[in-house]
Design a protein around this motif. Sequence first.
Motif: not given
Length: 217
Positions: A36-53
């Motif tokens: 679940l640690i990895w799955n939650l990490f992957l769920a957080v990653v989109p926010l980083l790219f959203a901020w960049l966008t």
Amino acid sequence: MKKTFLPQGLFVLLLFFPLLLGARILGSRSLEGVFLIWNLFLAVVPLLFAWLTNFFVQGGYNRILAFISFGCWLLFFPNSGYIITDLMHLNGGLTRNLIWFDSLLIFYTALAGLVFGLYSLHVVHEAMEKCMPQKWVWAALIVIFVLCGYGIYLGRFMRFNSWDLLADPLVLMKEALLALTERKAQYVTVFFASTQFVLYLSLWLFKKQRNADIQNA
């Protein structure tokens, strides 16, 4: 009002997760739930790219950078809803005498991932409103939800992940196109897309009403 890098609500969600997982590990003396640690990490990653966008759009930078970051966001966005399917592990995949706690742990992780994903969509939504006519924004959002629903199907049932688009794009695209004709793929896509759309729409309407109440106060 100054915006924080990570909203307090999202920080609290992240902070409580290791406490739940740690309790599970200590109670079962097993590492079964660490995936679940990895799955939650992957769920957080989109926010980083959203901020960049949003950063590239607001700053008036080269639109190519905004499109690249948006494409990365779209690639990882299905991971936020994918964690919901981890509930399938309750069907004999985890320790049976801890089924009640595993239900809570996976539900919490899925909820946290979904919140991160919907918040990242909100950030992208704001960026889109600055780049395209308002009447096209919601049409684009619907397309995004459909792609997200199909991405969840590809991840759970065909075992592809976001990295496969870079590692082996031809195989991924071939299998993805072939799967379009499968009834199960269509059902999963429609129901996950519509569910996330309704959730986001309800939150968007809530925020809109709240802003209206503040202005009328």
